[in-house]
Design a protein around this motif. Structure first.
Motif, PDB file in Angstrom:
ATOM      1  N   LYS A   1      17.293   4.023   1.244  1.00  0.00           N
ATOM      2  CA  LYS A   1      16.252   5.046   1.093  1.00  0.00           C
ATOM      3  C   LYS A   1      14.872   4.464   1.405  1.00  0.00           C
ATOM      4  O   LYS A   1      14.065   5.086   2.095  1.00  0.00           O
ATOM      5  CB  LYS A   1      16.267   5.614  -0.319  1.00  0.00           C
ATOM      6  CG  LYS A   1      17.416   6.549  -0.585  1.00  0.00           C
ATOM      7  CD  LYS A   1      17.372   7.055  -2.019  1.00  0.00           C
ATOM      8  CE  LYS A   1      18.570   7.935  -2.336  1.00  0.00           C
ATOM      9  NZ  LYS A   1      18.565   8.379  -3.741  1.00  0.00           N
ATOM     10  N   VAL A   2      14.600   3.272   0.902  1.00  0.00           N
ATOM     11  CA  VAL A   2      13.308   2.627   1.172  1.00  0.00           C
ATOM     12  C   VAL A   2      13.234   2.218   2.640  1.00  0.00           C
ATOM     13  O   VAL A   2      12.181   2.337   3.282  1.00  0.00           O
ATOM     14  CB  VAL A   2      13.088   1.419   0.229  1.00  0.00           C
ATOM     15  CG1 VAL A   2      11.819   0.672   0.590  1.00  0.00           C
ATOM     16  CG2 VAL A   2      13.040   1.882  -1.218  1.00  0.00           C
ATOM     17  N   LYS A   3      14.330   1.774   3.200  1.00  0.00           N
ATOM     18  CA  LYS A   3      14.362   1.414   4.623  1.00  0.00           C
ATOM     19  C   LYS A   3      13.999   2.622   5.484  1.00  0.00           C
ATOM     20  O   LYS A   3      13.208   2.514   6.421  1.00  0.00           O
ATOM     21  CB  LYS A   3      15.748   0.896   5.009  1.00  0.00           C
ATOM     22  CG  LYS A   3      15.888   0.567   6.472  1.00  0.00           C
ATOM     23  CD  LYS A   3      17.303   0.157   6.807  1.00  0.00           C
ATOM     24  CE  LYS A   3      17.423   0.039   8.315  1.00  0.00           C
ATOM     25  NZ  LYS A   3      18.791  -0.053   8.752  1.00  0.00           N
ATOM     26  N   THR A   4      14.568   3.783   5.157  1.00  0.00           N
ATOM     27  CA  THR A   4      14.276   5.006   5.907  1.00  0.00           C
ATOM     28  C   THR A   4      12.805   5.389   5.768  1.00  0.00           C
ATOM     29  O   THR A   4      12.170   5.799   6.747  1.00  0.00           O
ATOM     30  CB  THR A   4      15.168   6.163   5.409  1.00  0.00           C
ATOM     31  OG1 THR A   4      16.536   5.770   5.552  1.00  0.00           O
ATOM     32  CG2 THR A   4      14.918   7.431   6.180  1.00  0.00           C
ATOM     33  N   ALA A   5      12.262   5.233   4.565  1.00  0.00           N
ATOM     34  CA  ALA A   5      10.859   5.601   4.328  1.00  0.00           C
ATOM     35  C   ALA A   5       9.881   4.671   5.039  1.00  0.00           C
ATOM     36  O   ALA A   5       8.749   5.059   5.318  1.00  0.00           O
ATOM     37  CB  ALA A   5      10.573   5.612   2.828  1.00  0.00           C
ATOM     38  N   THR A   6      10.302   3.454   5.327  1.00  0.00           N
ATOM     39  CA  THR A   6       9.403   2.486   5.975  1.00  0.00           C
ATOM     40  C   THR A   6       9.761   2.232   7.438  1.00  0.00           C
ATOM     41  O   THR A   6       9.197   1.332   8.055  1.00  0.00           O
ATOM     42  CB  THR A   6       9.441   1.141   5.216  1.00  0.00           C
ATOM     43  OG1 THR A   6      10.775   0.629   5.230  1.00  0.00           O
ATOM     44  CG2 THR A   6       8.951   1.293   3.799  1.00  0.00           C
ATOM     45  N   ALA A   7      10.682   2.997   7.993  1.00  0.00           N
ATOM     46  CA  ALA A   7      11.166   2.741   9.357  1.00  0.00           C
ATOM     47  C   ALA A   7      10.059   2.814  10.404  1.00  0.00           C
ATOM     48  O   ALA A   7      10.084   2.077  11.388  1.00  0.00           O
ATOM     49  CB  ALA A   7      12.288   3.708   9.699  1.00  0.00           C
TER      50      ALA A   7
ATOM     51  N   SER B   1       0.822  -1.211   0.000  1.00  0.00           N
ATOM     52  CA  SER B   1       0.000   0.000   0.000  1.00  0.00           C
ATOM     53  C   SER B   1       0.858   1.264   0.000  1.00  0.00           C
ATOM     54  O   SER B   1       0.451   2.302  -0.516  1.00  0.00           O
ATOM     55  CB  SER B   1      -0.951   0.002   1.197  1.00  0.00           C
ATOM     56  OG  SER B   1      -0.230   0.147   2.401  1.00  0.00           O
ATOM     57  N   ILE B   2       2.063   1.175   0.547  1.00  0.00           N
ATOM     58  CA  ILE B   2       2.973   2.324   0.566  1.00  0.00           C
ATOM     59  C   ILE B   2       3.781   2.417  -0.736  1.00  0.00           C
ATOM     60  O   ILE B   2       3.933   3.486  -1.307  1.00  0.00           O
ATOM     61  CB  ILE B   2       3.934   2.230   1.775  1.00  0.00           C
ATOM     62  CG1 ILE B   2       3.156   2.191   3.077  1.00  0.00           C
ATOM     63  CG2 ILE B   2       4.904   3.409   1.785  1.00  0.00           C
ATOM     64  CD1 ILE B   2       4.006   1.811   4.276  1.00  0.00           C
ATOM     65  N   PHE B   3       4.311   1.285  -1.186  1.00  0.00           N
ATOM     66  CA  PHE B   3       5.152   1.210  -2.387  1.00  0.00           C
ATOM     67  C   PHE B   3       4.579   0.173  -3.365  1.00  0.00           C
ATOM     68  O   PHE B   3       5.055  -0.960  -3.411  1.00  0.00           O
ATOM     69  CB  PHE B   3       6.585   0.809  -2.025  1.00  0.00           C
ATOM     70  CG  PHE B   3       7.344   1.837  -1.252  1.00  0.00           C
ATOM     71  CD1 PHE B   3       7.975   2.880  -1.907  1.00  0.00           C
ATOM     72  CD2 PHE B   3       7.433   1.766   0.122  1.00  0.00           C
ATOM     73  CE1 PHE B   3       8.686   3.836  -1.195  1.00  0.00           C
ATOM     74  CE2 PHE B   3       8.136   2.710   0.841  1.00  0.00           C
ATOM     75  CZ  PHE B   3       8.763   3.747   0.181  1.00  0.00           C
TER      76      PHE B   3
END
Length: 126
Positions: free
Chosen positions: A100-106, A69-71
């Motif tokens: 970058k994706v890890k930071t966005a989903t932290a 749902s996020i990506f």
């Protein structure tokens, strides 16, 4: 004399040359051979983000749904290595892309971490 031996040899070969051989095999073998070249996707060294692991498959499916749902354009992979299911996402060529994706989903996946492994070629439409 040589002609007689030659004629006899040719006669024997012609008698046995008409022998029939029956090949008995499972029909699934033909399917495997036909699909062998089609299923192989090229792989390269890269990175994925491991978001979750658990013995409960429904927990992994819920986490996958939350991530999609996020990506929606990032590919997800559920891998089973007994007794755990692993949710890995992405086909990142560099560790920076994965970070970058890890930071966005932290916030949703605080235990996520980057793993180095063979990846599929990244999608063009990302």
């Amino acid at each position: 004399m040589k002609k007689m031996i030659l004629i006899t040899t040719l006669s024997v070969i012609s008698l046995f040359g008409n022998a029939q051989v029956a090949i008995v095999k499972d029909s699934r073998i033909d399917d495997l051979v036909r699909n062998q070249g089609q299923s192989a996707t090229p792989e390269i060294n890269g990175y994925r983000l491991q978001l979750a692991f658990d013995t409960n498959k429904s927990f992994i499916d819920d986490a996958r749904s939350k991530f999609v749902s996020i990506f929606p354009k990032v590919d997800t992979y559920v891998e089973f290595i007994a007794p755990h299911y692993f949710l890995k996402v992405g086909d990142f060529r560099t560790q920076l892309e994965a970070e970058k994706v890890k930071t966005a989903t932290a916030a949703q996946f605080p235990t996520g971490f980057v793993v180095k492994e063979k990846i599929n070629l990244p999608r063009i439409d990302q």
